[in-house]
Design a protein around this motif. Structure first.
Motif, PDB file in Angstrom:
ATOM      1  N   ASP A 171    -131.650 -27.219  -4.939  1.00  0.00           N
ATOM      2  CA  ASP A 171    -130.358 -26.565  -4.742  1.00  0.00           C
ATOM      3  C   ASP A 171    -129.445 -26.875  -5.931  1.00  0.00           C
ATOM      4  O   ASP A 171    -129.067 -28.022  -6.158  1.00  0.00           O
ATOM      5  CB  ASP A 171    -129.754 -27.090  -3.422  1.00  0.00           C
ATOM      6  CG  ASP A 171    -128.388 -26.490  -3.135  1.00  0.00           C
ATOM      7  OD1 ASP A 171    -127.972 -25.570  -3.875  1.00  0.00           O
ATOM      8  OD2 ASP A 171    -127.747 -26.949  -2.170  1.00  0.00           O
ATOM      9  N   LEU A 172    -129.095 -25.831  -6.691  1.00  0.00           N
ATOM     10  CA  LEU A 172    -128.239 -26.036  -7.869  1.00  0.00           C
ATOM     11  C   LEU A 172    -126.828 -25.520  -7.625  1.00  0.00           C
ATOM     12  O   LEU A 172    -126.025 -25.456  -8.552  1.00  0.00           O
ATOM     13  CB  LEU A 172    -128.858 -25.327  -9.079  1.00  0.00           C
ATOM     14  CG  LEU A 172    -130.285 -25.750  -9.464  1.00  0.00           C
ATOM     15  CD1 LEU A 172    -130.782 -24.934 -10.645  1.00  0.00           C
ATOM     16  CD2 LEU A 172    -130.349 -27.230  -9.795  1.00  0.00           C
ATOM     17  N   SER A 173    -126.527 -25.142  -6.380  1.00  0.00           N
ATOM     18  CA  SER A 173    -125.241 -24.492  -6.118  1.00  0.00           C
ATOM     19  C   SER A 173    -124.051 -25.428  -6.325  1.00  0.00           C
ATOM     20  O   SER A 173    -122.932 -24.971  -6.502  1.00  0.00           O
ATOM     21  CB  SER A 173    -125.232 -23.932  -4.687  1.00  0.00           C
ATOM     22  OG  SER A 173    -125.458 -24.984  -3.770  1.00  0.00           O
ATOM     23  N   SER A 174    -124.281 -26.731  -6.290  1.00  0.00           N
ATOM     24  CA  SER A 174    -123.161 -27.662  -6.481  1.00  0.00           C
ATOM     25  C   SER A 174    -123.232 -28.381  -7.824  1.00  0.00           C
ATOM     26  O   SER A 174    -122.624 -29.444  -8.000  1.00  0.00           O
ATOM     27  CB  SER A 174    -123.159 -28.715  -5.371  1.00  0.00           C
ATOM     28  OG  SER A 174    -123.282 -28.102  -4.131  1.00  0.00           O
ATOM     29  N   LEU A 175    -123.982 -27.797  -8.764  1.00  0.00           N
ATOM     30  CA  LEU A 175    -124.173 -28.452 -10.058  1.00  0.00           C
ATOM     31  C   LEU A 175    -122.846 -28.560 -10.814  1.00  0.00           C
ATOM     32  O   LEU A 175    -122.148 -27.566 -11.024  1.00  0.00           O
ATOM     33  CB  LEU A 175    -125.187 -27.635 -10.866  1.00  0.00           C
ATOM     34  CG  LEU A 175    -125.899 -28.333 -12.017  1.00  0.00           C
ATOM     35  CD1 LEU A 175    -126.674 -29.545 -11.535  1.00  0.00           C
ATOM     36  CD2 LEU A 175    -126.852 -27.351 -12.688  1.00  0.00           C
ATOM     37  N   GLU A 176    -122.492 -29.782 -11.202  1.00  0.00           N
ATOM     38  CA  GLU A 176    -121.225 -29.987 -11.934  1.00  0.00           C
ATOM     39  C   GLU A 176    -121.397 -29.735 -13.422  1.00  0.00           C
ATOM     40  O   GLU A 176    -120.430 -29.598 -14.163  1.00  0.00           O
ATOM     41  CB  GLU A 176    -120.721 -31.421 -11.712  1.00  0.00           C
ATOM     42  CG  GLU A 176    -120.201 -31.671 -10.310  1.00  0.00           C
ATOM     43  CD  GLU A 176    -119.984 -33.153 -10.045  1.00  0.00           C
ATOM     44  OE1 GLU A 176    -119.727 -33.885 -11.014  1.00  0.00           O
ATOM     45  OE2 GLU A 176    -120.102 -33.548  -8.886  1.00  0.00           O
ATOM     46  N   THR A 177    -122.641 -29.744 -13.905  1.00  0.00           N
ATOM     47  CA  THR A 177    -122.904 -29.513 -15.323  1.00  0.00           C
ATOM     48  C   THR A 177    -123.812 -28.286 -15.433  1.00  0.00           C
ATOM     49  O   THR A 177    -124.986 -28.407 -15.764  1.00  0.00           O
ATOM     50  CB  THR A 177    -123.595 -30.742 -15.928  1.00  0.00           C
ATOM     51  OG1 THR A 177    -124.697 -31.096 -15.070  1.00  0.00           O
ATOM     52  CG2 THR A 177    -122.669 -31.913 -16.039  1.00  0.00           C
ATOM     53  N   PRO A 178    -123.242 -27.089 -15.130  1.00  0.00           N
ATOM     54  CA  PRO A 178    -124.095 -25.907 -14.984  1.00  0.00           C
ATOM     55  C   PRO A 178    -124.748 -25.460 -16.294  1.00  0.00           C
ATOM     56  O   PRO A 178    -125.684 -24.667 -16.263  1.00  0.00           O
ATOM     57  CB  PRO A 178    -123.140 -24.834 -14.455  1.00  0.00           C
ATOM     58  CG  PRO A 178    -121.785 -25.291 -14.805  1.00  0.00           C
ATOM     59  CD  PRO A 178    -121.822 -26.777 -14.909  1.00  0.00           C
ATOM     60  N   ARG A 179    -124.257 -25.962 -17.422  1.00  0.00           N
ATOM     61  CA  ARG A 179    -124.850 -25.480 -18.666  1.00  0.00           C
ATOM     62  C   ARG A 179    -126.057 -26.304 -19.104  1.00  0.00           C
ATOM     63  O   ARG A 179    -126.792 -25.926 -19.996  1.00  0.00           O
ATOM     64  CB  ARG A 179    -123.795 -25.408 -19.782  1.00  0.00           C
ATOM     65  CG  ARG A 179    -123.138 -24.009 -19.829  1.00  0.00           C
ATOM     66  CD  ARG A 179    -121.988 -23.947 -20.765  1.00  0.00           C
ATOM     67  NE  ARG A 179    -120.840 -24.646 -20.209  1.00  0.00           N
ATOM     68  CZ  ARG A 179    -119.700 -24.832 -20.878  1.00  0.00           C
ATOM     69  NH1 ARG A 179    -119.573 -24.417 -22.112  1.00  0.00           N
ATOM     70  NH2 ARG A 179    -118.696 -25.444 -20.307  1.00  0.00           N
ATOM     71  N   ASN A 180    -126.225 -27.476 -18.505  1.00  0.00           N
ATOM     72  CA  ASN A 180    -127.398 -28.290 -18.840  1.00  0.00           C
ATOM     73  C   ASN A 180    -128.688 -27.609 -18.389  1.00  0.00           C
ATOM     74  O   ASN A 180    -128.786 -27.175 -17.248  1.00  0.00           O
ATOM     75  CB  ASN A 180    -127.318 -29.651 -18.123  1.00  0.00           C
ATOM     76  CG  ASN A 180    -126.408 -30.605 -18.845  1.00  0.00           C
ATOM     77  OD1 ASN A 180    -125.711 -30.215 -19.788  1.00  0.00           O
ATOM     78  ND2 ASN A 180    -126.410 -31.856 -18.410  1.00  0.00           N
ATOM     79  N   ALA A 181    -129.648 -27.536 -19.286  1.00  0.00           N
ATOM     80  CA  ALA A 181    -130.952 -26.993 -18.895  1.00  0.00           C
ATOM     81  C   ALA A 181    -131.701 -28.056 -18.083  1.00  0.00           C
ATOM     82  O   ALA A 181    -131.463 -29.259 -18.249  1.00  0.00           O
ATOM     83  CB  ALA A 181    -131.751 -26.618 -20.124  1.00  0.00           C
ATOM     84  N   ILE A 182    -132.544 -27.597 -17.215  1.00  0.00           N
ATOM     85  CA  ILE A 182    -133.334 -28.544 -16.397  1.00  0.00           C
ATOM     86  C   ILE A 182    -134.814 -28.263 -16.632  1.00  0.00           C
ATOM     87  O   ILE A 182    -135.236 -27.102 -16.642  1.00  0.00           O
ATOM     88  CB  ILE A 182    -132.990 -28.390 -14.894  1.00  0.00           C
ATOM     89  CG1 ILE A 182    -131.551 -28.845 -14.639  1.00  0.00           C
ATOM     90  CG2 ILE A 182    -133.962 -29.185 -14.022  1.00  0.00           C
ATOM     91  CD1 ILE A 182    -131.036 -28.545 -13.258  1.00  0.00           C
ATOM     92  N   ASN A 183    -135.562 -29.317 -16.858  1.00  0.00           N
ATOM     93  CA  ASN A 183    -137.008 -29.174 -17.045  1.00  0.00           C
ATOM     94  C   ASN A 183    -137.677 -29.132 -15.666  1.00  0.00           C
ATOM     95  O   ASN A 183    -137.969 -30.166 -15.075  1.00  0.00           O
ATOM     96  CB  ASN A 183    -137.526 -30.351 -17.885  1.00  0.00           C
ATOM     97  CG  ASN A 183    -139.015 -30.226 -18.156  1.00  0.00           C
ATOM     98  OD1 ASN A 183    -139.708 -29.435 -17.511  1.00  0.00           O
ATOM     99  ND2 ASN A 183    -139.500 -30.995 -19.111  1.00  0.00           N
ATOM    100  N   PHE A 184    -137.850 -27.894 -15.173  1.00  0.00           N
ATOM    101  CA  PHE A 184    -138.380 -27.751 -13.806  1.00  0.00           C
ATOM    102  C   PHE A 184    -139.841 -28.195 -13.705  1.00  0.00           C
ATOM    103  O   PHE A 184    -140.265 -28.681 -12.666  1.00  0.00           O
ATOM    104  CB  PHE A 184    -138.218 -26.304 -13.331  1.00  0.00           C
ATOM    105  CG  PHE A 184    -136.799 -25.941 -13.024  1.00  0.00           C
ATOM    106  CD1 PHE A 184    -136.211 -26.333 -11.832  1.00  0.00           C
ATOM    107  CD2 PHE A 184    -136.046 -25.234 -13.946  1.00  0.00           C
ATOM    108  CE1 PHE A 184    -134.891 -26.013 -11.557  1.00  0.00           C
ATOM    109  CE2 PHE A 184    -134.715 -24.917 -13.666  1.00  0.00           C
ATOM    110  CZ  PHE A 184    -134.136 -25.305 -12.483  1.00  0.00           C
ATOM    111  N   GLU A 185    -140.593 -28.010 -14.787  1.00  0.00           N
ATOM    112  CA  GLU A 185    -141.997 -28.453 -14.771  1.00  0.00           C
ATOM    113  C   GLU A 185    -142.075 -29.947 -14.444  1.00  0.00           C
ATOM    114  O   GLU A 185    -142.815 -30.369 -13.564  1.00  0.00           O
ATOM    115  CB  GLU A 185    -142.650 -28.211 -16.143  1.00  0.00           C
ATOM    116  CG  GLU A 185    -142.811 -26.765 -16.523  1.00  0.00           C
ATOM    117  CD  GLU A 185    -143.971 -26.064 -15.808  1.00  0.00           C
ATOM    118  OE1 GLU A 185    -144.302 -24.960 -16.216  1.00  0.00           O
ATOM    119  OE2 GLU A 185    -144.520 -26.620 -14.828  1.00  0.00           O
TER     120      GLU A 185
END
Lengths: 252, 269
Positions: free
Chosen positions: A52-66
């Motif tokens: 769940d990313l809906s409450s992400l405070e740093t929305p521009r950070n990429a996330i390594n989902f792998e």
């Protein structure tokens, strides 16, 4: 040809965990997650999970989902969807095999912590203060005495009772429950998600039985298995009661 | 060493007070100095069953609250040398019972008596807790029916967790089952649970059955502990219970239906 002979489409409610990420880069998230979950083990085995990313405070950070999904799978979790996030997140997630899912999949209720392994019974029960509640620190537990009405025994792992569980008593385990006596009260095995757990008892006369949240009350149980030595397992999302034989206690 | 024995059941109307009176009188008859205390504050009955209701001046709560001495409150039985009664207060409620006060009274009694019988009120609230808290042993009075057995089962669990002995991790309270109002005919027809069934569920030592009996009602109405009427079925059954409690071996009686012969049917109905 009737389609019913080709396939069966069946529904079963299954608990879906959600991992709500609030901030941080992938490395920080992985480090903290590993600290929080501890050693990889069977606690969350086969639980579905939504990121769940809906409450992400740093929305521009990429996330390594792998990397994130790889670690979650180590713990036996099955990540399958994401909720929220920016278009880049959704695209990266799709490459890691995660589908965007609606809000209904995201749980907003209480947090799940490995230390707090007490499974929630399907029927709410709030024990009075005087009721002894024994919660094992970890793992398996054996109780040698009759569990009397009003008593509640909880074990994170397997629970073995060397006597009867009386009407009005409740035994709860994250793993399987073995009762070397009559089960006249409630037995809830497998917490909310351990579908491999079973219940065994010498004399089945329960008020309620449950495995991984699937439960049957006394009224719903086939009268033919009453009084039998029985095993209760979860098969195809339904409780399966197997009659193993007859038991007669030694008097005196 | 004096022993505090709680007589308890959870459910009301099963025969706790009758059992307390009969058991205390039985112990006194066997030569032990015995006192029976009524913990049913506000609903006192023990004085009536013991036939001393006209002699109550001070009560348990007066002693707990230092409004009277133990000597003033203890009533000596007129029939048995060794038997004393400590009545409950009828004008107060159970909130006036405090555990420190109960402990002080019990400790004083321990110095003077062999057995201290605590007649518990029904329920699992303050009065019942006060009666069982300092117990060394407990008689669980149960009727052979499902609701009574379940309530007794709850009490057995509480004796193992809510008593002084449990909290201080001393040797646990010794529990004994007394099955009252036992009617073999209704057991045979399946209307009542059998003694074996109840023993199997509660899993505590069994002291015996007391048959459903006219003698109990007659004794209660006339204020005589039923053990003083040893000719009666209930009186002799209670004496067996007392003797088994004291370690004697007594064969169990009143557990089989007696087939009435022609003559007894003709003359006794």
């Amino acid at each position: 040809m009737n389609s019913n002979s080709i396939f069966e489409l069946k529904a079963r409610s299954h608990k879906v965990l959600s991992l709500r990420i609030l901030k941080g880069d992938t490395t920080t998230i992985l480090t903290h997650l590993r600290n929080h979950l501890g050693e990889p083990g069977g606690l969350f085995k086969d639980s579905l999970l939504v990121i769940d990313l809906s409450s992400l405070e740093t929305p521009r950070n990429a996330i390594n989902f792998e990397a994130l999904c790889g670690m979650l799978r180590e713990y036996g979790l099955i990540p399958f969807g994401i909720h929220g996030g920016n278009p880049k997140h959704v695209q990266d997630a799709a490459e890691a095999g995660l589908q965007p899912v609606p809000e209904a999949f995201v749980s907003s209720t209480q947090s799940v912590a490995p230390a707090q392994t007490e499974p929630q019974p399907p029927v709410a029960s709030t024990p009075a203060q005087d009721i002894p509640q024994e919660v094992a620190d970890s793992g398996n537990k054996t109780v040698a005495k009759t569990v009397h009405s009003g008593q509640r025994i909880v074990a994170a792992g397997d629970l073995t009772i060397l006597a009867a569980v009386n009407s009005g008593a409740e035994v709860i385990a994250g793993g399987s429950i073995h009762i070397y006596g009559a089960l006249r009260g409630r037995a809830l095995a497998g917490g909310t998600d351990n579908t491999e757990a079973s219940i065994f008892c010498l004399d089945l006369e329960p008020e309620l039985i449950a495995v991984a949240g699937e439960y049957l009350v006394n009224d719903e149980i086939n009268p033919e298995v009453f009084g039998a030595t029985a095993s209760i397992t979860l098969e195809g999302g339904e409780l399966n009661i197997t009659r193993l034989g007859e038991f007669s206690p030694v008097q005196g | 060493m004096a022993k505090v024995i709680a007589v308890t059941s959870g459910k009301g109307g099963v025969g706790k007070t009758t059992t307390s009176a009969a058991f205390a009188a039985g112990l006194a008859k066997r030569g032990f100095k015995t006192v029976v205390i009524d913990f049913d504050v506000g609903l006192r009955n023990l004085d009536l069953i013991m036939g001393c209701e006209r002699r109550v001046v001070y009560d348990l709560l007066n002693v707990i609250h230092n409004e009277g001495s133990l000597n003033q409150a203890l009533i000596k039985d007129k029939r048995l040398e060794n038997l004393f009664i400590l009545p409950a207060s009828q004008t107060r409620d159970k909130d006036a019972l405090n555990l420190e006060g109960v402990e002080r009274v019990l400790n004083e009694l321990r110095e003077r008596f062999d057995y201290i019988i605590c007649d518990s009120p029904a329920g699992i609230e303050k009065g019942a807790i006060a009666a069982m808290y300092y117990a060394d042993e407990a008689l669980i009075v149960t009727n052979p029916e499902v609701s009574s057995v379940r309530d007794s089962d709850r009490i057995v669990g509480m004796l193992g967790s809510k008593t002084y002995r449990a909290e201080k991790e001393l040797e646990p309270v010794k529990e004994y089952l007394v099955l009252t109002r036992y009617d073999t005919r209704r057991v045979d027809t399946g209307e009542m649970l059998s003694a074996e069934d109840v023993q199997e569920i509660l899993a505590i030592p069994f002291l015996g059955v007391i048959p459903e009996s006219q003698a109990v009602l007659e004794a209660s109405n006339s204020g005589i502990p039923v053990t003083l009427d040893e000719e009666s079925d209930a009186g002799s059954a209670y004496m067996d219970v007392v003797d088994r409690f004291l370690g004697e071996d007594r064969p169990h009686r009143f557990m089989q239906t007696v087939k009435k012969g022609f003559f007894s049917r003709l003359f006794r109905g």
